[in-house]
Every structure is written in C-alpha cells, then in structure tokens.
Design a protein around this motif. Structure first.
Motif, PDB file in Angstrom:
ATOM      1  N   ARG A 139      90.315   3.795  57.239  1.00  0.00           N
ATOM      2  CA  ARG A 139      89.749   3.255  56.005  1.00  0.00           C
ATOM      3  C   ARG A 139      89.108   1.906  56.330  1.00  0.00           C
ATOM      4  NH1 ARG A 139      90.847   5.855  51.513  1.00  0.00           N
ATOM      5  NH2 ARG A 139      90.436   4.015  50.206  1.00  0.00           N
ATOM      6  N   CYS A 178      85.565   3.231  53.288  1.00  0.00           N
ATOM      7  CA  CYS A 178      86.224   3.465  51.999  1.00  0.00           C
ATOM      8  C   CYS A 178      85.658   2.568  50.911  1.00  0.00           C
ATOM      9  CB  CYS A 178      87.729   3.264  52.134  1.00  0.00           C
ATOM     10  SG  CYS A 178      88.232   1.593  52.608  1.00  0.00           S
ATOM     11  N   LEU A 222      80.521   5.634  47.604  1.00  0.00           N
ATOM     12  CA  LEU A 222      81.691   4.801  47.854  1.00  0.00           C
ATOM     13  C   LEU A 222      81.880   3.732  46.791  1.00  0.00           C
ATOM     14  CD1 LEU A 222      81.198   4.339  51.713  1.00  0.00           C
ATOM     15  CD2 LEU A 222      82.823   5.853  50.558  1.00  0.00           C
ATOM     16  N   CYS A 273      89.723  -1.200  47.443  1.00  0.00           N
ATOM     17  CA  CYS A 273      89.285  -0.096  48.315  1.00  0.00           C
ATOM     18  C   CYS A 273      90.383   0.350  49.278  1.00  0.00           C
ATOM     19  CB  CYS A 273      88.049  -0.519  49.105  1.00  0.00           C
ATOM     20  SG  CYS A 273      86.602  -0.886  48.076  1.00  0.00           S
TER      21      CYS A 273
END
Length: 410
Positions: free
Chosen positions: A78, A100, A135, A156
C-alpha cells in the motif's frame, strides 16, 4: 484298481500344492521401475517440495536528504506518493497497482482539483492516469502545496510513503505521525542526467525489489547521453551556433525571459549557450534589457512548449518584442516539449536533448527521427510508445517542430 485310484489322487494333491505355492509369491519381488521413469498416462507424480520463501528482512537505507530509515524490501503493498514529482519517479520503477492513494492533481476524475498542467503532456499520466483516477485522495498536491496532508494520507492506510518534501524535520515528524516509513526522493539540478536521479531510481529499486528495472533504466539513460555527446564532441567552438533557450517552467510561471545558463541538455549536447554571466545557476528570468542585448547573437531559439500560452498574448500586445532576435528574423525558432509540469518530465527532458542536438547540429543527427526517438525513450521508461499521445496534447502544438513564427503567433 485301488492302486490306480490312489496314484491319481496323489498327483492331484501335488498339483494343488504347486498352485498354492505360486500364489504366495509377493509382488515386491518384481523389478522396481527406474527412479527417473515418468508416470504412466493418467497417473500423477507427487509434487516436489518447494523451499519456503525467505521472510523479508529489515534493512536501513539513507534516503536522498540524508535520513536513515528502516525498511523491509519487497514487503509493501500500500503505497502513497506525495509532493511534486514523487508519483512520476515512483512510476518509473514501482508497480502502480500497489498505490492506495493519489494526489488530486493527478486524478482527472475529480471536478475540483488543480488543473494548470492538464493541457501539458505528462507521460506518467498518459501511462497510468486511468489507474490514478480510481484512487482516493492523499492530498491536493500541485505547485502551491507546501506541506503534506497527514490526515488524508492516514485515511489511505499506506504501509510506506514516497515523498518529495525535502525537509528533514518535517519528514521525520510526518513519519512519526503516520507510523510507516517516509522515503524522500531527489533528482538534482542535472535532472534526468543527475547522479541524484540515478540514486533515487536505485533506492526505489531496492525498496520494491525492482533493482533490475532500475539498473536497466539508468543504463539506457547513460547510453543515450554518451551517444549524444559522442556525436557532438569534436565540433569546433567557432562552428557552433549560439542558442537561446526560453520558456522553461518555474513554479508554473514562464515566458520568453525565463532561461538558464546551465541548461543540462545544452551541456550534454555541447551546445553554445548565448546566456552567460548570470549571478546564479538554475532556471530564472533575465531582464528585458539583457534579452534585447542578446538578440543579435541568437542564432537559434529553442522555446519550451509550456511558455507558448504566456508568450502569445505578450506578442499580441507587443509584436516588436522579438525584433532584435536574429533567430526570430531568420525563422530559426524551434519548439521543444514541456520540460517541467508538476516538476521535471524526466523522459521528456531526455527526448528534448535529442531534439536540441538535432536542431543545432542537423548533419550529425540526420539519421534521428524524432517520433521514433520519442517512442524509444518512452518504451525504456514505461514499456509503451507515447509519441502520438504526447503530440496530441493541446500544449504540445503538434510536437517537435520548427516554428513559422508569423503563423504560429498570429
């Protein structure tokens, strides 16, 4: 008669005992199959046991502003990139499917976002803009974003942050707040040819276990630089035309006065820069008086495409602004693609260097087709041809070209 019957019975008993003895022979007495014999059709051999993959190990790296950060290479799934140029540089080495979050400036699906670079070709957006648009936000981004937005980054849920905010104290504070490694990148004044850029690529290669990709990209750039320099190394100084570069982006503002006396593409291609004697290096605006004084020595003008939108209205107001420029009067004005758009377009900077070299020294680069060269470079950076898409952007004006000034600026 009785004796005959007894004899027959004895023979039958003997035959019965022989049959029983043969049935008792174990199957194990058969010869074993060779060890390398393939299984019979329909049969499956037992799979060989594979060794368990080694657990990722922690290492300490020194990022590009001297911070020591503990990372676990290959463990990250991530990723968030923040600050001008961070996402672009990550996209050269890392996998975009690990992202991410993305800054709003790089998410074209948003109605409210910084849009000052939307008309400029940014190849990382051409390659991966469709991914970025899916995203969540990790911050607004853009030239005016002077600090990371920790709350948005936390939302996030990254396990690593790739940053271009080059302040040690702020990066340390952000890392403490997020609880994950914050890695700072840097490229240096030499842009795509700078050792800092190469070190950044290698660092990303280590962190994401993409060392081979990083070394391949660095090797390509070094080979391109060597070839350009080789072709121009022996040109006598008195045979070199004097060249003026203008329109270089600097925090989004640029025009015909924005130039540099140490433009890296000129250095690589052994080009004589008409601008000298400035007090400081780097991209900067010269005074109008200096521009006018240099005009009669300008054999060639290279104009960055990012400046056209600002130069056109200035020229409309004052058509005499280029009257002192020999290159303008002789039609020796050429358009390179935007060098800076939310920091440096590194792949464009490399392509620009080929274009400048071909423009200034046409005989030495007669074999170079700019469309083919553009595709070759974007293949090295992204694995895809992009010349057509780059040229199609509004602020590319059709791509690399010699400008018909009367028509172009009318």
């Amino acid at each position: 008669m009785k004796r005959s019957i007894a004899f027959i019975l004895a023979v039958l008993m003997l035959l019965s005992l022989c049959a029983c003895g043969q049935a008792a022979v174990p199957a194990a007495t058969e010869a074993p199959a060779p060890a390398n014999e393939e299984p019979a059709p329909g049969e499956e051999s037992a799979p060989a046991e594979e060794p368990a993959p080694a657990e990722p190990e922690e290492i300490t790296i020194t990022d590009m502003i001297g911070r020591e950060v503990t990372v676990t290479p290959g463990s990250y799934s991530r990723v968030v990139c923040i600050g001008a140029g961070a996402l672009r540089m990550y996209s050269y080495i890392g996998e975009v499917n690990l992202l991410c979050g993305v800054e709003d400036i790089d998410n074209t699906s948003l109605a409210e976002r910084p849009k000052m670079f939307d008309g400029v070709a940014r190849p990382y957006m051409i390659a991966y803009g469709d991914v970025f648009s899916t995203l969540p936000s990790c911050g607004v981004g853009g030239p005016q974003a002077q600090a990371a937005e920790a709350e948005k980054i936390l939302s996030c849920d990254p396990d690593i942050v790739i940053s271009e905010y080059q302040d040690v104290e702020k990066e340390d504070a952000l890392q403490d707040q997020l609880g994950v490694p914050v890695i700072t990148l840097k490229s240096g004044s030499g842009g795509v040819f700078d050792d800092n850029f190469f070190s950044t690529m290698r660092m990303l290669g280590v962190i994401f276990q993409r060392e081979e990709k990083a070394e391949a990209l660095i090797g390509f750039i070094e080979s391109e630089r060597a070839e350009i320099s080789r072709r121009t190394a022996d040109i006598p100084e008195d045979a070199k035309p004097a060249v003026y570069i203008c329109g270089l982006g600097n925090w989004g503002t640029t025009n015909h006065l924005m130039t540099a006396q140490n433009y890296i593409s000129f250095s690589v291609a052994n080009v004589k820069n008409v601008v000298t004697g400035l007090e400081a290096p780097g991209i900067q605006a010269i005074e109008e008086e200096k521009f006018v004084a240099l005009g009669e020595d300008m054999d060639i003008i290279i104009m960055d495409a990012a400046a056209v939108k600002n130069i056109k209205p200035l020229y409309a107001e004052n058509p005499a602004m280029f009257d002192t420029c020999k290159a303008w009067q002789n039609g020796e004005v050429y358009l390179e693609m935007a060098y800076n758009a939310y920091y440096t377009n590194y792949e464009i900077a490399l392509i620009n260097t080929w274009f400048i070299a071909k423009t200034v020294y046409p005989e030495q680069f007669a074999d170079i087709d700019m469309t083919a060269k553009c595709n070759e470079v974007t293949q090295a950076f992204y694995g895809m041809d992009m010349a057509e898409q780059i040229n199609a952007y509004p602020n590319s004006f059709g791509g690399y070209q010699q400008i018909d000034t009367a028509a172009f600026f009318s």
